[in-house]
Scaffold this motif. Structure first.
Motif, PDB file in Angstrom:
ATOM      1  N   SER A   1      17.282   2.490  18.812  1.00 16.91           N
ATOM      2  CA  SER A   1      16.311   1.647  18.088  1.00 16.91           C
ATOM      3  C   SER A   1      14.857   1.991  18.401  1.00 16.91           C
ATOM      4  CB  SER A   1      16.567   0.170  18.414  1.00 16.91           C
ATOM      5  OG  SER A   1      16.358  -0.079  19.799  1.00 16.91           O
ATOM      6  N   LYS A   2      14.631   2.840  19.404  1.00 16.13           N
ATOM      7  CA  LYS A   2      13.236   3.133  19.792  1.00 16.13           C
ATOM      8  C   LYS A   2      12.417   3.758  18.659  1.00 16.13           C
ATOM      9  CE  LYS A   2      10.364   5.253  23.386  1.00 16.13           C
ATOM     10  NZ  LYS A   2       9.415   5.823  22.405  1.00 16.13           N
ATOM     11  N   PRO A   3      12.938   4.747  17.911  1.00 18.05           N
ATOM     12  CA  PRO A   3      12.142   5.286  16.794  1.00 18.05           C
ATOM     13  C   PRO A   3      11.742   4.223  15.778  1.00 18.05           C
ATOM     14  CG  PRO A   3      13.937   6.778  17.319  1.00 18.05           C
ATOM     15  CD  PRO A   3      14.184   5.526  18.106  1.00 18.05           C
ATOM     16  N   LEU A   4      12.641   3.232  15.549  1.00 16.57           N
ATOM     17  CA  LEU A   4      12.295   2.143  14.636  1.00 16.57           C
ATOM     18  C   LEU A   4      11.191   1.282  15.227  1.00 16.57           C
ATOM     19  CD1 LEU A   4      12.798   0.448  12.102  1.00 16.57           C
ATOM     20  CD2 LEU A   4      14.588  -0.767  13.371  1.00 16.57           C
ATOM     21  N   THR A   5      11.303   0.977  16.519  1.00 13.63           N
ATOM     22  CA  THR A   5      10.261   0.195  17.195  1.00 13.63           C
ATOM     23  C   THR A   5       8.925   0.919  17.133  1.00 13.63           C
ATOM     24  OG1 THR A   5      11.903  -0.764  18.690  1.00 13.63           O
ATOM     25  CG2 THR A   5       9.596  -0.877  19.374  1.00 13.63           C
TER      26      THR A   5
ATOM     27  N   MET B   1       4.386  -9.083   9.879  1.00 13.71           N
ATOM     28  CA  MET B   1       5.351  -9.943  10.548  1.00 13.71           C
ATOM     29  C   MET B   1       6.431  -9.043  11.155  1.00 13.71           C
ATOM     30  SD  MET B   1       3.739 -12.629   9.894  1.00 13.71           S
ATOM     31  CE  MET B   1       4.818 -13.909  10.506  1.00 13.71           C
ATOM     32  N   ASP B   2       6.071  -8.380  12.247  1.00 13.76           N
ATOM     33  CA  ASP B   2       6.882  -7.294  12.801  1.00 13.76           C
ATOM     34  C   ASP B   2       8.220  -7.768  13.357  1.00 13.76           C
ATOM     35  OD1 ASP B   2       4.871  -8.428  14.606  1.00 13.76           O
ATOM     36  OD2 ASP B   2       5.775  -7.174  16.135  1.00 13.76           O
ATOM     37  N   ASP B   3       8.246  -8.901  14.025  1.00  8.93           N
ATOM     38  CA  ASP B   3       9.513  -9.384  14.583  1.00  8.93           C
ATOM     39  C   ASP B   3      10.528  -9.672  13.471  1.00  8.93           C
ATOM     40  OD1 ASP B   3       8.561  -9.188  17.151  1.00  8.93           O
ATOM     41  OD2 ASP B   3       7.950 -11.282  17.290  1.00  8.93           O
ATOM     42  N   LYS B   4      10.068 -10.296  12.412  1.00  8.55           N
ATOM     43  CA  LYS B   4      10.940 -10.605  11.284  1.00  8.55           C
ATOM     44  C   LYS B   4      11.422  -9.325  10.625  1.00  8.55           C
ATOM     45  CE  LYS B   4      11.060 -13.212   6.945  1.00  8.55           C
ATOM     46  NZ  LYS B   4      10.286 -14.087   6.018  1.00  8.55           N
ATOM     47  N   LEU B   5      10.531  -8.343  10.477  1.00  5.62           N
ATOM     48  CA  LEU B   5      10.884  -7.073   9.853  1.00  5.62           C
ATOM     49  C   LEU B   5      11.956  -6.348  10.658  1.00  5.62           C
ATOM     50  CD1 LEU B   5      10.435  -4.786   7.807  1.00  5.62           C
ATOM     51  CD2 LEU B   5       8.553  -3.981   9.264  1.00  5.62           C
ATOM     52  N   LYS B   6      11.750  -6.256  11.956  1.00  6.34           N
ATOM     53  CA  LYS B   6      12.714  -5.540  12.801  1.00  6.34           C
ATOM     54  C   LYS B   6      14.074  -6.228  12.771  1.00  6.34           C
ATOM     55  CE  LYS B   6      13.306  -3.563  17.405  1.00  6.34           C
ATOM     56  NZ  LYS B   6      12.721  -3.382  18.758  1.00  6.34           N
ATOM     57  N   LYS B   7      14.076  -7.541  12.813  1.00 11.23           N
ATOM     58  CA  LYS B   7      15.332  -8.291  12.789  1.00 11.23           C
ATOM     59  C   LYS B   7      16.091  -8.028  11.490  1.00 11.23           C
ATOM     60  CE  LYS B   7      17.152 -12.987  13.397  1.00 11.23           C
ATOM     61  NZ  LYS B   7      16.781 -14.414  13.616  1.00 11.23           N
ATOM     62  N   GLU B   8      15.386  -7.985  10.374  1.00 12.07           N
ATOM     63  CA  GLU B   8      16.039  -7.744   9.084  1.00 12.07           C
ATOM     64  C   GLU B   8      16.630  -6.342   9.017  1.00 12.07           C
ATOM     65  OE1 GLU B   8      15.047  -7.760   4.273  1.00 12.07           O
ATOM     66  OE2 GLU B   8      13.475  -8.240   5.725  1.00 12.07           O
TER      67      GLU B   8
ATOM     68  N   GLN C   1       0.797  -1.219   0.000  1.00 12.80           N
ATOM     69  CA  GLN C   1       0.000   0.000   0.000  1.00 12.80           C
ATOM     70  C   GLN C   1       0.836   1.278   0.000  1.00 12.80           C
ATOM     71  OE1 GLN C   1      -0.711  -2.630   2.145  1.00 12.80           O
ATOM     72  NE2 GLN C   1      -2.335  -3.313   0.757  1.00 12.80           N
ATOM     73  N   LYS C   2       1.965   1.264   0.721  1.00 14.32           N
ATOM     74  CA  LYS C   2       2.770   2.473   0.851  1.00 14.32           C
ATOM     75  C   LYS C   2       4.170   2.114   1.316  1.00 14.32           C
ATOM     76  CE  LYS C   2       2.044   5.062   4.566  1.00 14.32           C
ATOM     77  NZ  LYS C   2       1.383   5.863   5.620  1.00 14.32           N
ATOM     78  N   THR C   3       5.059   3.131   1.279  1.00 13.47           N
ATOM     79  CA  THR C   3       6.420   2.973   1.784  1.00 13.47           C
ATOM     80  C   THR C   3       6.589   3.843   3.020  1.00 13.47           C
ATOM     81  OG1 THR C   3       7.346   2.492  -0.403  1.00 13.47           O
ATOM     82  CG2 THR C   3       8.870   3.282   1.280  1.00 13.47           C
ATOM     83  N   TYR C   4       7.071   3.227   4.085  1.00 13.75           N
ATOM     84  CA  TYR C   4       7.324   3.949   5.330  1.00 13.75           C
ATOM     85  C   TYR C   4       8.820   4.271   5.390  1.00 13.75           C
ATOM     86  CZ  TYR C   4       2.775   2.032   6.699  1.00 13.75           C
ATOM     87  OH  TYR C   4       1.450   1.691   6.751  1.00 13.75           O
ATOM     88  N   SER C   5       9.148   5.506   5.774  1.00 12.91           N
ATOM     89  CA  SER C   5      10.551   5.914   5.827  1.00 12.91           C
ATOM     90  C   SER C   5      10.911   6.446   7.202  1.00 12.91           C
ATOM     91  CB  SER C   5      10.837   6.992   4.766  1.00 12.91           C
ATOM     92  OG  SER C   5      10.685   6.468   3.458  1.00 12.91           O
ATOM     93  N   LEU C   6      12.139   6.164   7.597  1.00 10.81           N
ATOM     94  CA  LEU C   6      12.667   6.661   8.866  1.00 10.81           C
ATOM     95  C   LEU C   6      14.087   7.149   8.622  1.00 10.81           C
ATOM     96  CD1 LEU C   6      12.426   6.996  11.958  1.00 10.81           C
ATOM     97  CD2 LEU C   6      13.358   4.678  12.180  1.00 10.81           C
TER      98      LEU C   6
ATOM     99  N   LEU D   1       7.973   3.130  14.873  1.00 10.34           N
ATOM    100  CA  LEU D   1       7.474   3.117  13.495  1.00 10.34           C
ATOM    101  C   LEU D   1       6.797   1.797  13.177  1.00 10.34           C
ATOM    102  CD1 LEU D   1       7.217   4.231  10.639  1.00 10.34           C
ATOM    103  CD2 LEU D   1       9.523   3.362  10.161  1.00 10.34           C
ATOM    104  N   ILE D   2       7.437   0.689  13.546  1.00 14.82           N
ATOM    105  CA  ILE D   2       6.855  -0.628  13.273  1.00 14.82           C
ATOM    106  C   ILE D   2       5.553  -0.802  14.049  1.00 14.82           C
ATOM    107  CG2 ILE D   2       7.219  -3.110  13.527  1.00 14.82           C
ATOM    108  CD1 ILE D   2      10.169  -2.650  12.946  1.00 14.82           C
ATOM    109  N   SER D   3       5.511  -0.272  15.272  1.00 16.21           N
ATOM    110  CA  SER D   3       4.277  -0.342  16.060  1.00 16.21           C
ATOM    111  C   SER D   3       3.147   0.413  15.370  1.00 16.21           C
ATOM    112  CB  SER D   3       4.530   0.236  17.455  1.00 16.21           C
ATOM    113  OG  SER D   3       3.348   0.218  18.223  1.00 16.21           O
ATOM    114  N   ASN D   4       3.438   1.576  14.809  1.00 13.79           N
ATOM    115  CA  ASN D   4       2.419   2.343  14.076  1.00 13.79           C
ATOM    116  C   ASN D   4       2.018   1.631  12.799  1.00 13.79           C
ATOM    117  OD1 ASN D   4       2.312   4.447  15.961  1.00 13.79           O
ATOM    118  ND2 ASN D   4       4.006   5.544  14.990  1.00 13.79           N
ATOM    119  N   MET D   5       2.976   0.957  12.165  1.00 14.49           N
ATOM    120  CA  MET D   5       2.645   0.180  10.967  1.00 14.49           C
ATOM    121  C   MET D   5       1.654  -0.921  11.307  1.00 14.49           C
ATOM    122  SD  MET D   5       6.372  -0.217   9.106  1.00 14.49           S
ATOM    123  CE  MET D   5       5.709  -1.358   7.883  1.00 14.49           C
ATOM    124  N   LYS D   6       1.873  -1.584  12.440  1.00 13.10           N
ATOM    125  CA  LYS D   6       0.966  -2.659  12.858  1.00 13.10           C
ATOM    126  C   LYS D   6      -0.457  -2.128  13.026  1.00 13.10           C
ATOM    127  CE  LYS D   6       2.152  -5.486  16.118  1.00 13.10           C
ATOM    128  NZ  LYS D   6       2.655  -5.989  17.408  1.00 13.10           N
TER     129      LYS D   6
END
Length: 452
Positions: free
Chosen positions: A134-138, A176-183, A79-84, A140-145
């Motif tokens: 890493s908190k801003p990334l966490t 699949m947030d855990d997999k995304l964050k790990k990558e 649907q979209k691209t998220y950027s940080l 962002l992924i939380s908002n994506m969820k």
């Protein structure tokens, strides 16, 4: 002799002058590097030889830190691209530390060792350390969820006259947030390349349990059962109506189980249930929800006639007036339940109707199951009459008064069978239950209290 001494002195002077000149030369060529980084020194891929501390820091900052802060982590979804941006993660190299290390390299050596290092440098590469928050990334992924995750919605079915209307199901999605964050974290390694980090987020599609395609297989009535409660008073009628409505529209997928108590819920005044007569053991009392055993019994008979046996069913202690012996199913919140599992291989739709104090359950499923029908028959193989009436003197009752404490009950033993009928013939008989109803003699309390 004097000539030899002169020659010796001249040689010593030459050596002294040479040594002094050499020292002056070495000292001169070394001293000018005092405020500079020695030759052959690199930070990462950047050669900072001959630079002052300030110059070296500016060069490293410009090449690495400034470039790195322009980078982004790009997470692509359909649907979209998220950027940080790296700057939002407080990403940085330990520039001050490595520049100071580079500047001081070799400065603690002796004069001649310094000179040798300057004249013929073997080179030195200093590696920077990369850190980030890493908190801003966490976050962002939380908002994506929150944006991406959705629960699948089951299809539904209802009847419009004699026609089934099926509303479609909708699929759900799970990031699949855990997999995304790990990558992403595996790629946040301090790479000095100016290229962004780009990853594609994996989104799992979740399917509804009840789909439109499955519900569209419901197309025929398998069984129906009705019972009359026209003689019931307001409280009992209200309870039967409330319980019946709570079951209407129930869908059971293949293998799914039904619990009467879970479906109807606790019978309370807040839900509108009324006090009404209820069988407790071998006596009749009053309680909220009295009468709904007629609902569970009617459902039990409709379900049996659709060829679904019960997984939990209890009969009353005493016979019920609205159903033949052996065909009742009593319920009691928190104690007795009526349960069954859909074993038909197709979805089952239960319709319940109350009209003019007639309670009806209709069971619908696939037409391929309608080539057989099912009936119930009972076999009362024992009926024992109660003994003589027992009279008990009661000093709490005035003389001349009597109270029936226990009405007489015939003791019955009954087997109930389910007949399978095809083309008008009984092709199978299955024992469904073997019930015993309690034998009780009549008990009357006789008043003996004299009134003064």
């Amino acid at each position: 002799m004097r000539k030899s001494i002169k020659i010796m002195i001249i040689l010593l002077l030459i050596v002294a002058l040479g040594t002094s000149g050499l020292y002056a030369y070495v000292n001169y060529n070394t001293k000018k590097w005092t405020s500079l980084v020695y030759p052959g020194i690199k930070i990462g891929e950047l050669d900072i030889s001959g630079k002052t501390l300030v110059q070296a820091k500016d060069m490293v900052t410009q090449k690495y830190q400034s470039t790195m802060l322009k980078k982004n982590v790009n997470i692509k979804t359909p649907q979209k691209t998220y950027s940080l941006n790296f700057a939002k993660m407080n990403a940085k190299y330990n520039i001050d530390e490595v520049v100071n290390e580079a500047f001081n390299y070799g400065k603690n050596l002796s004069l001649y060792e310094k000179y040798k290092l300057i004249r013929k440098s073997e080179g030195k590469v200093i590696t920077m350390k990369f850190t980030y928050d890493s908190k801003p990334l966490t976050d962002l992924i939380s908002n994506m969820k929150k944006e991406i995750n959705s629960t699948p919605k089951n299809a539904s079915i209802y009847m419009n006259g004699d026609t089934f209307i099926v509303t479609p199901d909708t699929k759900g999605s799970t990031l699949m947030d855990d997999k995304l964050k790990k990558e992403i974290l595996s790629k946040l390694n301090g790479d000095v390349s100016p290229a962004d980090i780009s990853v594609s987020a994996e989104i799992k599609t979740t399917l509804a349990t009840v789909t439109k395609e499955k519900l569209q297989t419901v197309n025929t009535k398998l069984s129906s059962f009705s019972s009359d409660f026209s003689t019931s008073a307001y409280g009992r009628s209200t309870n039967i109506t409330l319980a019946t409505k709570s079951i209407n529209g129930t869908i059971l997928m293949p293998g799914e189980s039904f619990s009467f108590n879970d479906t109807v819920g606790e019978r309370t005044a807040d839900k509108g249930y009324q006090p009404a007569p209820v069988d407790i053991g071998t006596k009749v009392s009053s309680d909220y929800g009295g009468g709904i055993c007629q609902v569970s019994t009617s459902l039990y008979n409709a379900i049996l006639r659709s060829n679904i046996n019960s997984t939990e069913r209890n009969h009353h202690s005493i016979p019920s007036t609205y159903i033949p012996l052996g065909m009742d199913a009593t319920v009691d919140w928190g104690n007795l339940d009526y349960k069954f599992t859909n074993t038909l291989g197709y979805p089952v739709f239960i319709e319940s109707i109350v009209n003019n104090k007639i309670l009806t359950f209709n069971v619908y499923s696939n037409s391929s199951l309608a080539n057989k029908s099912y009936t119930l028959v009972n076999d009362i193989y024992a009926a024992v009459q109660p003994g003589p009436t027992q009279y008990i003197d009661d000093a709490t009752l005035p003389v001349g008064s009597i109270v029936q404490e226990q009405f007489p009950l015939i003791g019955y033993k009954v087997r109930t069978y389910k007949n399978t009928i095809q083309n008008g013939n009984v092709i199978n008989r299955e024992l469904i239950s073997n019930d015993s109803y309690q034998l009780k003699a009549e008990v009357i309390r006789v008043g003996i209290k004299k009134v003064k």
